[in-house]
Write a protein that holds these residues in place. Structure first.
Motif, PDB file in Angstrom:
ATOM      1  N   GLU A  50      45.365 -10.876  10.609  1.00  0.00           N
ATOM      2  CA  GLU A  50      44.568 -11.568  11.622  1.00  0.00           C
ATOM      3  C   GLU A  50      43.246 -12.073  11.076  1.00  0.00           C
ATOM      4  OE1 GLU A  50      44.637  -9.763  15.494  1.00  0.00           O
ATOM      5  OE2 GLU A  50      46.465  -8.702  14.976  1.00  0.00           O
ATOM      6  N   GLY A  51      43.065 -12.024   9.755  1.00  0.00           N
ATOM      7  CA  GLY A  51      41.848 -12.543   9.138  1.00  0.00           C
ATOM      8  C   GLY A  51      40.599 -11.755   9.488  1.00  0.00           C
ATOM      9  N   CYS A  52      40.717 -10.438   9.610  1.00  0.00           N
ATOM     10  CA  CYS A  52      39.550  -9.602   9.888  1.00  0.00           C
ATOM     11  C   CYS A  52      38.524  -9.763   8.761  1.00  0.00           C
ATOM     12  CB  CYS A  52      39.962  -8.135  10.000  1.00  0.00           C
ATOM     13  SG  CYS A  52      41.142  -7.793  11.324  1.00  0.00           S
ATOM     14  N   VAL A  53      37.258  -9.522   9.068  1.00  0.00           N
ATOM     15  CA  VAL A  53      36.178  -9.664   8.091  1.00  0.00           C
ATOM     16  C   VAL A  53      36.388  -8.728   6.901  1.00  0.00           C
ATOM     17  CG1 VAL A  53      33.685  -9.420   7.742  1.00  0.00           C
ATOM     18  CG2 VAL A  53      34.554 -10.391   9.871  1.00  0.00           C
ATOM     19  N   ARG A  54      36.823  -7.501   7.160  1.00  0.00           N
ATOM     20  CA  ARG A  54      37.056  -6.513   6.098  1.00  0.00           C
ATOM     21  C   ARG A  54      38.544  -6.465   5.776  1.00  0.00           C
ATOM     22  NH1 ARG A  54      32.800  -2.577   5.552  1.00  0.00           N
ATOM     23  NH2 ARG A  54      34.087  -1.900   3.798  1.00  0.00           N
ATOM     24  N   ASN A  55      38.870  -6.373   4.509  1.00  0.00           N
ATOM     25  CA  ASN A  55      40.270  -6.238   4.115  1.00  0.00           C
ATOM     26  C   ASN A  55      40.467  -5.131   3.090  1.00  0.00           C
ATOM     27  OD1 ASN A  55      39.238  -7.389   1.835  1.00  0.00           O
ATOM     28  ND2 ASN A  55      40.450  -9.248   1.926  1.00  0.00           N
ATOM     29  N   ASP A  56      39.448  -4.267   2.938  1.00  0.00           N
ATOM     30  CA  ASP A  56      39.529  -3.179   1.967  1.00  0.00           C
ATOM     31  C   ASP A  56      40.058  -1.878   2.568  1.00  0.00           C
ATOM     32  OD1 ASP A  56      37.187  -3.146   3.481  1.00  0.00           O
ATOM     33  OD2 ASP A  56      35.975  -2.240   1.904  1.00  0.00           O
ATOM     34  N   PHE A  57      39.963  -1.716   3.880  1.00  0.00           N
ATOM     35  CA  PHE A  57      40.459  -0.525   4.572  1.00  0.00           C
ATOM     36  C   PHE A  57      41.036  -0.923   5.920  1.00  0.00           C
ATOM     37  CE2 PHE A  57      37.332   1.488   1.797  1.00  0.00           C
ATOM     38  CZ  PHE A  57      37.985   2.636   1.400  1.00  0.00           C
ATOM     39  N   PHE A  58      41.933  -0.071   6.425  1.00  0.00           N
ATOM     40  CA  PHE A  58      42.360  -0.123   7.810  1.00  0.00           C
ATOM     41  C   PHE A  58      41.515   0.917   8.551  1.00  0.00           C
ATOM     42  CE2 PHE A  58      46.885  -0.995   6.110  1.00  0.00           C
ATOM     43  CZ  PHE A  58      46.656  -2.359   6.066  1.00  0.00           C
ATOM     44  N   LEU A  59      41.454   0.821   9.876  1.00  0.00           N
ATOM     45  CA  LEU A  59      40.704   1.779  10.681  1.00  0.00           C
ATOM     46  C   LEU A  59      41.601   2.385  11.754  1.00  0.00           C
ATOM     47  CD1 LEU A  59      37.703   2.804  11.430  1.00  0.00           C
ATOM     48  CD2 LEU A  59      37.932   1.167  13.292  1.00  0.00           C
ATOM     49  N   ILE A  60      41.513   3.701  11.902  1.00  0.00           N
ATOM     50  CA  ILE A  60      42.102   4.375  13.057  1.00  0.00           C
ATOM     51  C   ILE A  60      40.939   4.591  14.012  1.00  0.00           C
ATOM     52  CG2 ILE A  60      43.464   6.300  13.915  1.00  0.00           C
ATOM     53  CD1 ILE A  60      43.884   7.097  10.945  1.00  0.00           C
ATOM     54  N   SER A  64      41.321   5.816  20.113  1.00  0.00           N
ATOM     55  CA  SER A  64      42.735   5.483  20.272  1.00  0.00           C
ATOM     56  C   SER A  64      43.462   6.617  20.993  1.00  0.00           C
ATOM     57  CB  SER A  64      43.366   5.255  18.901  1.00  0.00           C
ATOM     58  OG  SER A  64      44.759   5.168  18.990  1.00  0.00           O
ATOM     59  N   PRO A  65      44.391   6.291  21.901  1.00  0.00           N
ATOM     60  CA  PRO A  65      45.103   7.348  22.633  1.00  0.00           C
ATOM     61  C   PRO A  65      45.842   8.333  21.728  1.00  0.00           C
ATOM     62  CG  PRO A  65      45.654   5.184  23.510  1.00  0.00           C
ATOM     63  CD  PRO A  65      44.804   4.962  22.298  1.00  0.00           C
ATOM     64  N   MET A  66      46.272   7.912  20.558  1.00  0.00           N
ATOM     65  CA  MET A  66      47.030   8.781  19.650  1.00  0.00           C
ATOM     66  C   MET A  66      46.235   9.082  18.374  1.00  0.00           C
ATOM     67  SD  MET A  66      49.914   9.310  21.217  1.00  0.00           S
ATOM     68  CE  MET A  66      51.068   9.825  19.980  1.00  0.00           C
ATOM     69  N   PHE A  67      44.911   9.061  18.456  1.00  0.00           N
ATOM     70  CA  PHE A  67      44.081   9.232  17.264  1.00  0.00           C
ATOM     71  C   PHE A  67      44.434  10.479  16.461  1.00  0.00           C
ATOM     72  CE2 PHE A  67      40.424  11.249  15.246  1.00  0.00           C
ATOM     73  CZ  PHE A  67      40.093  10.289  14.308  1.00  0.00           C
ATOM     74  N   LYS A  68      44.457  11.627  17.105  1.00  0.00           N
ATOM     75  CA  LYS A  68      44.703  12.885  16.391  1.00  0.00           C
ATOM     76  C   LYS A  68      46.074  12.899  15.728  1.00  0.00           C
ATOM     77  CE  LYS A  68      41.626  15.751  19.137  1.00  0.00           C
ATOM     78  NZ  LYS A  68      41.530  16.874  20.073  1.00  0.00           N
ATOM     79  N   GLU A  69      47.077  12.388  16.427  1.00  0.00           N
ATOM     80  CA  GLU A  69      48.434  12.376  15.880  1.00  0.00           C
ATOM     81  C   GLU A  69      48.550  11.414  14.701  1.00  0.00           C
ATOM     82  OE1 GLU A  69      48.528  13.762  20.079  1.00  0.00           O
ATOM     83  OE2 GLU A  69      47.605  12.063  19.093  1.00  0.00           O
ATOM     84  N   VAL A  84      54.746   5.865   4.331  1.00  0.00           N
ATOM     85  CA  VAL A  84      54.618   5.704   5.774  1.00  0.00           C
ATOM     86  C   VAL A  84      54.682   4.225   6.142  1.00  0.00           C
ATOM     87  CG1 VAL A  84      53.257   7.782   6.230  1.00  0.00           C
ATOM     88  CG2 VAL A  84      52.099   5.678   5.614  1.00  0.00           C
ATOM     89  N   GLN A  85      55.034   3.993   7.382  1.00  0.00           N
ATOM     90  CA  GLN A  85      54.919   2.658   7.966  1.00  0.00           C
ATOM     91  C   GLN A  85      53.636   2.674   8.779  1.00  0.00           C
ATOM     92  OE1 GLN A  85      58.326   2.053  10.414  1.00  0.00           O
ATOM     93  NE2 GLN A  85      59.746   2.074   8.723  1.00  0.00           N
ATOM     94  N   VAL A  86      52.789   1.694   8.568  1.00  0.00           N
ATOM     95  CA  VAL A  86      51.528   1.588   9.295  1.00  0.00           C
ATOM     96  C   VAL A  86      51.534   0.259  10.033  1.00  0.00           C
ATOM     97  CG1 VAL A  86      49.020   1.489   9.073  1.00  0.00           C
ATOM     98  CG2 VAL A  86      50.320   2.998   7.582  1.00  0.00           C
ATOM     99  N   HIS A  87      51.341   0.320  11.342  1.00  0.00           N
ATOM    100  CA  HIS A  87      51.316  -0.902  12.150  1.00  0.00           C
ATOM    101  C   HIS A  87      49.864  -1.301  12.383  1.00  0.00           C
ATOM    102  CE1 HIS A  87      53.072  -3.911  14.735  1.00  0.00           C
ATOM    103  NE2 HIS A  87      52.059  -3.688  15.560  1.00  0.00           N
ATOM    104  N   THR A 100      47.477   0.887  14.859  1.00  0.00           N
ATOM    105  CA  THR A 100      47.860   1.211  16.235  1.00  0.00           C
ATOM    106  C   THR A 100      49.060   2.149  16.316  1.00  0.00           C
ATOM    107  OG1 THR A 100      49.200  -0.802  16.363  1.00  0.00           O
ATOM    108  CG2 THR A 100      46.923  -0.933  17.165  1.00  0.00           C
ATOM    109  N   ALA A 101      49.826   2.265  15.224  1.00  0.00           N
ATOM    110  CA  ALA A 101      50.988   3.160  15.220  1.00  0.00           C
ATOM    111  C   ALA A 101      51.360   3.467  13.772  1.00  0.00           C
ATOM    112  CB  ALA A 101      52.159   2.500  15.920  1.00  0.00           C
ATOM    113  N   VAL A 102      51.999   4.615  13.575  1.00  0.00           N
ATOM    114  CA  VAL A 102      52.463   5.011  12.243  1.00  0.00           C
ATOM    115  C   VAL A 102      53.805   5.711  12.362  1.00  0.00           C
ATOM    116  CG1 VAL A 102      50.149   5.258  11.253  1.00  0.00           C
ATOM    117  CG2 VAL A 102      51.248   7.224  12.288  1.00  0.00           C
ATOM    118  N   ALA A 103      54.547   5.743  11.262  1.00  0.00           N
ATOM    119  CA  ALA A 103      55.807   6.476  11.194  1.00  0.00           C
ATOM    120  C   ALA A 103      55.999   6.971   9.771  1.00  0.00           C
ATOM    121  CB  ALA A 103      56.972   5.603  11.617  1.00  0.00           C
ATOM    122  N   SER A 104      56.462   8.173   9.619  1.00  0.00           N
ATOM    123  CA  SER A 104      56.789   8.710   8.306  1.00  0.00           C
ATOM    124  C   SER A 104      58.185   8.210   7.929  1.00  0.00           C
ATOM    125  CB  SER A 104      56.766  10.226   8.349  1.00  0.00           C
ATOM    126  OG  SER A 104      57.144  10.750   7.099  1.00  0.00           O
TER     127      SER A 104
END
Length: 106
Positions: A50-60, A64-69, A84-87, A100-104
């Motif tokens: 989506e062309g975010c300003v930062r492209n060096d890290f993702f953020l959780i 987020s409703p599932m932050f801890k998980e 892992v799959q990271v959405h 927004t979502a992850v899967a092992s």
């Protein structure tokens, strides 16, 4: 085996139902800083659809409703060197692509 395929199908359908993009690979770095509203994650297959300003890290996002998980799954995958799959969907106010979502996958 049948349960595994059913669970995998469910995870993949959750990803397909959301906008954004899913990347596959290993977590290479996890950082927690007071200046960010969440946890920074570097992934083997970093992308910025989506062309975010930062492209060096993702953020959780901490709110987020599932932050801890999500955080637990990613730290566990990182510690055990698992893939892992990271959405990713959207950008936060500091310009990071948002997880927004992850899967092992192992």
């Amino acid at each position: 085996m049948r349960r595994f395929f059913m669970a995998a199908s469910l995870c993949l359908s959750v990803f397909a139902a959301q906008a954004g993009v899913t990347v596959h690979g290993k977590i290479t770095e996890v950082q927690v800083w007071p200046a960010h509203d969440g946890v920074l994650v570097r992934h083997q297959a970093m992308t910025n659809p989506e062309g975010c300003v930062r492209n060096d890290f993702f953020l959780i996002r901490q709110g987020s409703p599932m932050f801890k998980e999500i955080y637990a799954l990613l730290v566990s995958a990182h510690a055990s060197n698992k893939q892992v799959q990271v959405h990713i969907n959207g950008c936060d106010q500091q310009g990071f692509p948002v997880i927004t979502a992850v899967a092992s996958t192992n």
